[in-house]
Design an enzyme around this catalytic site. Structure first.
Site, short mmCIF file in Angstrom:
data_model
loop_
_atom_site.label_atom_id
_atom_site.label_comp_id
_atom_site.label_asym_id
_atom_site.label_seq_id
_atom_site.Cartn_x
_atom_site.Cartn_y
_atom_site.Cartn_z
N GLU A 35 -15.71 -27.32 4.03
CA GLU A 35 -15.48 -28.54 4.81
C GLU A 35 -14.50 -28.15 5.92
OE1 GLU A 35 -13.91 -31.79 2.54
OE2 GLU A 35 -13.90 -33.13 4.27
N ARG A 263 -12.13 -21.37 -10.14
CA ARG A 263 -11.53 -21.15 -8.84
C ARG A 263 -10.42 -20.13 -8.95
NH1 ARG A 263 -10.92 -25.79 -6.41
NH2 ARG A 263 -9.29 -25.22 -4.95
N LYS A 273 -5.99 -26.96 0.75
CA LYS A 273 -5.87 -27.13 2.20
C LYS A 273 -4.92 -28.27 2.54
CE LYS A 273 -10.39 -26.92 2.59
NZ LYS A 273 -11.74 -27.09 3.11
P1 ATP Z 1 -9.23 -26.99 -1.13
O1 ATP Z 1 -9.09 -27.61 -2.49
O2 ATP Z 1 -8.37 -25.81 -0.93
O3 ATP Z 1 -9.10 -27.98 -0.03
P2 ATP Z 1 -12.02 -27.21 -1.13
O4 ATP Z 1 -12.77 -26.85 -2.37
O5 ATP Z 1 -11.83 -28.64 -0.83
O6 ATP Z 1 -10.68 -26.41 -1.11
P3 ATP Z 1 -14.13 -26.57 0.64
O7 ATP Z 1 -14.07 -26.36 2.09
O8 ATP Z 1 -14.83 -27.77 0.15
O9 ATP Z 1 -12.65 -26.53 0.12
O10 ATP Z 1 -14.66 -25.26 -0.11
C1 ATP Z 1 -15.72 -24.45 0.31
C2 ATP Z 1 -16.16 -23.63 -0.85
O11 ATP Z 1 -15.09 -22.79 -1.29
C3 ATP Z 1 -16.53 -24.49 -2.03
O12 ATP Z 1 -17.75 -24.03 -2.56
C4 ATP Z 1 -15.41 -24.33 -3.00
O13 ATP Z 1 -15.83 -24.44 -4.31
C5 ATP Z 1 -14.90 -22.92 -2.66
N1 ATP Z 1 -13.48 -22.81 -3.00
C6 ATP Z 1 -12.46 -23.54 -2.53
N2 ATP Z 1 -11.29 -23.18 -3.10
C7 ATP Z 1 -11.58 -22.17 -3.94
C8 ATP Z 1 -10.80 -21.36 -4.82
N3 ATP Z 1 -9.48 -21.54 -4.94
N4 ATP Z 1 -11.43 -20.41 -5.52
C9 ATP Z 1 -12.76 -20.23 -5.40
N5 ATP Z 1 -13.55 -20.95 -4.60
C10 ATP Z 1 -12.98 -21.91 -3.87
MG MG Z 2 -12.98 -30.19 -0.28
#
Ligand code: ATP
Ligand code: MG
Length: 560
Positions: A35, A263, A273
């Protein structure tokens, strides 16, 4: 390839191998769906290495991986983030086979919603946000049906069309999937799939005032792109029944399978983020690319090689078990990568002046520095010095213990790549600090072993006073004082390390002043350093960031 064949596959690669073997799939398509509401961090690197890595490993069956911006939520997304994400994925060493924006599919999600309404599987609910929440019940209490749940298909179709046309205020109603208000899995209790929100979208502008929810849009995005395996983190496990429901009930061109993995969490780090954005906004760091942040752009600016991040992701592997990985492991990978590839230079971080009393004013002596101790093909570099040189203050002791093989009164030490020197005396200031060490240079001892009767067991780095330059050197330390800043009751901002950045003025050998921004090297005996990508100006203003020390200095400091 033989590498991956021999190693045990992780459970996701195993599933994929079975799906290929059984003929369920002829080829594989994965995707990385960030995102664009912030910069990518090392957690994303894990997902990037997994998704793009699988496509790389299975090129022989035509496997591909898409980069897809999951930009269906307009209020938090910015173009700056889109650009940084592209740059970071490329820098990590991956190339997408196709680039998509989930917002390009808005018309399709809408059609799917209309389709659900026509099947009697969706309805417009006019309860307030609070009512909907309350009537959803909880683990012990079944949900209560909305009074709007049994509206006619015709009425739903007409109101939903008017929602899109902008006839209703933000938040006044939503579209819900009609699934099961008593489902054990609360995600299935008629989840909201569309809401009204007047927000400008970076891609579609003001064309839409209704936007789909993530749980509705994501499976549709995957299906449209013919994703075979939709890999996401464990928090989505409970959402999988809804993912599958959307795929089963909407007119989709393919049936992707969602698989969840743990994760990445790192000690001494916050990863979400939202929290990183807060640190940036509150100016606790200099920006998203501050070298103390776990963002890809921060790690890049810090000097972490992409290969080290990829190796790290490979070492930690893919499992179903949530846990926290020690940041030491990441630093270990960085150190081993940099040790293999980076040239050696000399820089003195805590300068102490040495006067070589038997060297004449204006005389020049030559030393030869190996660019890399284990890689003769990298060659040697000539470095010169005159009568005055800088050494590390810690390389001199007035009254050294037995095992100290560096400088002390009457003792010998070798100048790296050059001659042996002998300490004759030293000068102190009124406070008792040593301000000058007086030495004698043993001419002709460069390159050979120590002459008879001279005990010299160590070589120290040095910088010539006349030709050396001043550089700003940024010594970075952990951003947080505790292992798990997320768990601190007063909030992670309360445990920021006040000494996470210490900028000093160091003495550097002249060759270092002219390097290009991004140049990474070892400062001999000190650590790995990178010429800062933003502030370093070749020739004019040298600025270096410490990537990582040579050893695990933190473990030493904290007595572990
Ligand atoms: P955050 O919680 O840091 O905002 P998010 O999951 O909301 O991260 P996205 O942009 O939606 O961020 O994530 C893109 C991809 O990266 C998703 O498939 C998510 O599962 C993966 N991802 C995000 N954080 C991690 C992590 N700490 N370890 C492994 N994969 C991750
Ligand atoms: Mg997200």
């Amino acid at each position: 390839m033989s590498d991956t064949e021999e190693k045990k596959l992780d459970f996701i690669r195993e599933i994929i191998a079975e799906d290929l073997a059984s003929g369920k799939h002829q080829s594989i398509i994965t995707r990385f769906p960030p995102e664009p509401n912030g910069y990518l961090h090392i957690g994303h690197a894990k997902s990037i290495c997994l998704n793009f890595g699988i496509a790389q490993e299975l090129r022989s069956v035509g496997a591909t991986c898409n980069l897809r911006f999951d930009d269906t939520n307009p209020s938090k997304e910015e173009v700056e983030y889109v650009d940084s994400i592209r740059e970071d994925v490329k820098w990590l060493g991956f190339e997408w086979d196709a680039l998509h924006f989930a917002s390009d599919y808005f018309e399709f999600y809408y059609d799917c919603a209309v389709d659900l309404i026509k099947k009697g599987l969706s309805y417009v609910d006019e309860q307030t946000h609070e009512q909907i929440k309350e009537n959803r019940g909880n683990v012990n209490v079944a949900g209560t049906a909305s009074p709007w749940r049994e509206r006619s298909i015709e009425e739903n179709l007409s109101i939903f069309a008017r929602m899109r046309a902008g006839d209703f205020a933000d938040g006044s109603m939503v579209l819900r999937a009609k699934i099961d208000m008593a489902a054990a899995n609360i995600n299935l209790r008629d989840p909201v799939i569309y809401r009204i929100m007047r927000a400008h979208h970076h891609n579609t502008g003001d064309a839409w005032c209704i936007y789909p929810m993530y749980d509705f849009a994501h499976p549709l995005e995957d299906a449209l792109e013919h994703i075979t395996h939709s890999l996401c983190t464990l928090e989505f496990e409970n959402h999988r029944p809804l993912y599958d429901w959307v795929i089963e009930n909407c007119p989709v061109p393919s049936k992707p399978r969602q698989i969840e993995f743990a994760r990445l969490n790192l000690t001494y780090t916050v990863m979400s983020k939202r929290k990183l954005l807060q640190l940036v906004k509150d100016q606790q760091v200099s920006g998203w690319d501050d070298p103390r942040l776990p963002t890809i752009s921060g790690l890049r600016r810090r000097g972490y090689p992409a290969a080290a991040i990829r190796n790290f992701c490979q070492v930690i592997g893919i499992t179903k078990f949530n846990g926290t990985t020690s940041i030491d492991l990441l630093e270990f990978e960085v150190r081993s990568q940099l040790n293999r590839e980076s040239p050696r230079h000399m820089a003195v971080l805590e300068p102490l002046k040495v006067l070589l009393q038997n060297v004449a004013e204006g005389e020049t002596l030559e030393a030869e520095i190996q660019q890399h101790p284990e890689r003769p093909e990298m060659g040697v570099r000539a470095v010169t010095h005159g009568r005055e040189i800088w050494i590390e203050a810690s390389d001199f002791m007035i009254d050294p213990p037995k095992k100290f093989y560096r400088l002390g009164p009457g003792r010998h030490v070798r100048l790296r790549g050059g001659d042996i020197i002998k300490c004759l005396s030293f000068d102190q200031n009124q406070a008792g600090e040593v301000i000058l060490v007086r030495c004698e240079l043993l001419r002709g001892t460069a390159g050979g072993s120590a002459p008879e009767g001279v005990e010299c067991r160590a070589a120290i780095h040095w910088v010539d006073c006349a030709s050396g330059r001043d550089a700003d050197v940024r010594l970075y330390d952990r951003l947080f004082l505790v292992e798990d800043p997320d768990a601190v009751e007063e909030g992670f901002a309360s445990v920021l390390n006040p000494d996470s950045l210490n900028t000093i003025i160091a003495k550097i050998e002249p060759s270092l002043a002219d390097v290009a921004p991004g140049y990474i090297c070892q400062f001999e005996r000190t650590g790995y350093f990178i010429a800062d990508s933003k502030d370093h100006q070749a020739g004019a203003k040298p600025v270096f960031n410490r990537t990582v020390g040579l050893k695990d200095s933190w473990a030493k400091k904290s007595g572990k």
